[in-house]
Design an enzyme around this catalytic site. Structure first.
Site, short mmCIF file in Angstrom:
data_model
loop_
_atom_site.label_atom_id
_atom_site.label_comp_id
_atom_site.label_asym_id
_atom_site.label_seq_id
_atom_site.Cartn_x
_atom_site.Cartn_y
_atom_site.Cartn_z
N ASP A 75 0.85 -1.21 0.00
CA ASP A 75 0.00 0.00 0.00
C ASP A 75 0.87 1.25 0.00
OD1 ASP A 75 -1.79 2.04 0.55
OD2 ASP A 75 -2.04 1.46 2.66
N ASP A 90 -3.72 4.14 2.39
CA ASP A 90 -5.13 4.10 2.82
C ASP A 90 -5.52 2.72 3.35
OD1 ASP A 90 -5.00 2.69 0.50
OD2 ASP A 90 -6.53 3.82 -0.59
N ASP A 130 -2.06 -1.13 -3.75
CA ASP A 130 -2.29 -0.37 -4.97
C ASP A 130 -1.17 -0.62 -5.98
OD1 ASP A 130 -0.15 1.29 -3.95
OD2 ASP A 130 -1.66 2.23 -2.65
N ASP A 157 -10.93 -14.99 -15.93
CA ASP A 157 -11.78 -15.32 -14.78
C ASP A 157 -12.99 -16.13 -15.24
OD1 ASP A 157 -12.31 -14.65 -11.88
OD2 ASP A 157 -14.15 -13.84 -12.73
N GLU A 208 -9.03 -19.73 -15.90
CA GLU A 208 -9.55 -20.25 -14.64
C GLU A 208 -10.81 -21.03 -15.01
OE1 GLU A 208 -11.60 -19.06 -10.40
OE2 GLU A 208 -12.19 -18.13 -12.26
#
Ligand code: GLC
Length: 525
Positions: free
Chosen positions: A25, A29, A33, A206, A272
């Site tokens: 991060d 926050d 990211d 996905d 997947e």
């Protein structure tokens, strides 16, 4: 051994899965990211992986933590900007790392412009025809159109104000697209090209087996006791599945293959696809379709030399028929971490390291999940901190326990993950992780991190480009895998076994007294 350059890069790559919210991060926050990933690329290079796969960072209300995409060609401000993607790709490529991004084609977010337009346009409209809207059953349409369940629990249908129902095989915030509508395929070709033009090396697809549903949307037949395929920790059952793995889906991947092949540099895609057995999985990787598919059979194998040998033999045979290479994976962001699956504690970790060493000796490519290189276990996330949509739909713990932000350094949360000292990241980290941090393990030659780095370095030195007929055999509880120049030997039993003859290149644990202890693997030359 054949010329190492004769295979494309992905053929025997080690790919490291970055779960973006929980890796690093930089923005402070409490949520990982893109700049955080970029800042840690040297760590991945030093670990010795070939590529990273980054989970979805696109614009999303985050109901399923990014697997609910509202805009496929922009970055959610939570994770950064398109310029951050460009910087990440540039720096990864400079370090010799490839980058795979996630593509979510089965469903959009309910906040996607298409779904909002579909809601506004009403029943029978062309806007609704991009999704699977149907009238309900029962005298007043008050019952769902069929009996399908959501993967996250509860019915797979939600009713909107005007009485129509829409299909969502996952959360109600993830409406399924209708791939029988040509607009959908055209939209995704544009998405592929957008990211390929920016320089990504490939896609993780996905729910690749989900795009087409049986056209009639008939009820699923449900015998009381579905036939079990194997005694495994991840349930595999043979059952009627009109919502999954329909033959039409393969035309999508033929189209995508043509797109990928039109770009330079061996761009690839990995599916997947939770198929019921290895053979339908191999259909996704026929020469004119996708390049790889995750081998979930391996992940579900119980701790047994015979079971490992069977899966190795079966997996290699299935992909050979498709003229591709196998893949291997033990953990990801959807399943219990493998040290915990193998029993947890010191035994779970010893088995996890042994299974990893065995996996890294196998032909084809291996997918690692962030945190396994430091031996993280599944965390028992307290109910008030759980965030997985499946927890909200079923009341079962869900997947948060494998998604806890990584401990990088220091003695207390957030353990160098990012964010202010003393604060907790989006899923709280447990006490007692100080000894597990990357910082602590880099200083300890006996650490799990040191073991991963050594194993990955040896894999490059000894096995890069190896092309062979791999054979797996067992002698009681001992499994032997033969590769060019080495044997990988695992003792899955409860008694010490003789140490195989030859030079031990690496072992997953101590080798006291010249024997191969239980829950231990070695590579021998
Ligand atoms: C895949 C993802 C999982 C997600 C689901 C719906 O299985 O790996 O995390 O929840 O698809 O997109």
């Amino acid at each position: 051994m054949s010329d190492p350059t004769s295979h494309p890069w992905w053929y025997d790559a080690v790919v490291y899965q970055v779960y973006v919210r929980s890796f690093a991060d930089q923005q402070g926050d409490g949520i990982g990211d893109l700049p955080g990933i970029t800042s840690r690329l040297p760590y991945l290079r030093d670990l010795g992986v070939d590529a990273l796969w980054i989970t979805p960072f696109y614009t999303s209300p985050q109901k399923d933590h990014g697997y609910d995409v509202a805009d496929y060609t922009d970055v959610d401000p939570l994770f950064g900007t398109l310029a951050d993607v460009d910087r990440l790709l540039e720096q990864a490529h400079e370090l010799g790392l490839r980058v795979i991004v996630d593509l979510v084609p089965n469903h959009t977010s309910d906040q996607h412009a298409w779904f909002q337009a579909a809601l506004a346009a009403g029943p029978g409209s062309p806007e609704r025809a991009r999704y699977i809207f149907r009238p309900g059953r029962g005298p007043a349409g008050e019952l769902p159109p069929n009996n399908w369940d959501s993967v996250f629990g509860g019915p797979a249908w939600t009713r909107v104000d005007d009485g129509d129902w829409y299909l969502h095989l996952f959360d109600s915030s993830q409406p399924d697209l209708d791939w029988r509508n040509p607009e959908v395929g055209d939209m995704f070709e544009g998405v592929l090209r957008f990211w390929l033009d920016r320089g990504v090396d490939g896609f993780r697809v996905d729910v690749a087996h989900g795009l087409y549903k049986e056209a009639t949307l008939r009820d699923q037949e449900r015998p009381k006791e579905p036939e079990k395929l194997a005694e495994s920790m991840v349930e595999r059952v043979l059952q009627d599945e009109p919502m999954w793995d329909q033959p039409e889906v393969h035309d999508v991947y033929r189209r995508w293959r043509r797109v990928l092949d039109s770009y330079p540099g061996d761009r690839m895609a990995v599916a997947e696809a939770w198929t019921q057995t290895a053979d339908p999985m191999a259909m996704f990787i026929r020469p004119d379709e996708l390049h790889q598919a995750f081998n979930f059979g391996w992940l579900g194998t119980p701790w047994s030399a015979d079971a490992f040998a069977d899966v190795i033999t079966e997996s290699i045979a299935a992909v050979a028929a498709a003229a591709s290479a196998p893949t291997w994976v033990l953990s990801n962001h959807d399943v219990e971490r493998h040290p915990t699956r193998y029993g947890g504690g010191p035994v779970g970790l010893a088995r996890a390291r042994a299974a990893t060493l065995l996996m890294l000796a196998l032909p084809g490519s291996a997918y690692l999940y962030q945190g396994e290189e430091i031996g993280l276990e599944q965390v028992d996330v307290p109910p008030e901190s759980r965030q997985d949509p499946s927890w909200f739909r079923t009341g079962k713990p869900g997947r948060d326990g494998c998604r806890v932000p990584l401990p990088w350094a220091g003695d207390a949360p957030p353990y160098g993950f990012g964010g202010a000292a003393g604060t907790q990241p989006w899923i709280p980290q447990p006490e007692g992780w100080a000894a597990l941090t990357v910082e602590a393990q880099l200083a300890d030659p006996g650490s799990t991190l040191a073991f991963y780095r050594q194993a990955l370095r040896l894999r490059r030195e000894v096995l890069a480009g190896a092309d062979d007929d791999t054979a797996a055999s067992t002698d009681g509880d001992v499994l032997v895998v033969r590769r060019p120049g080495i044997r990988a030997v695992l003792n899955a039993g409860t008694y010490p076994a003789p140490l195989p003859e030859g030079e031990v290149l690496i072992s997953s644990g101590p080798l006291p007294g010249g024997v191969l202890p239980p829950d231990t693997a070695v590579w021998v030359r």
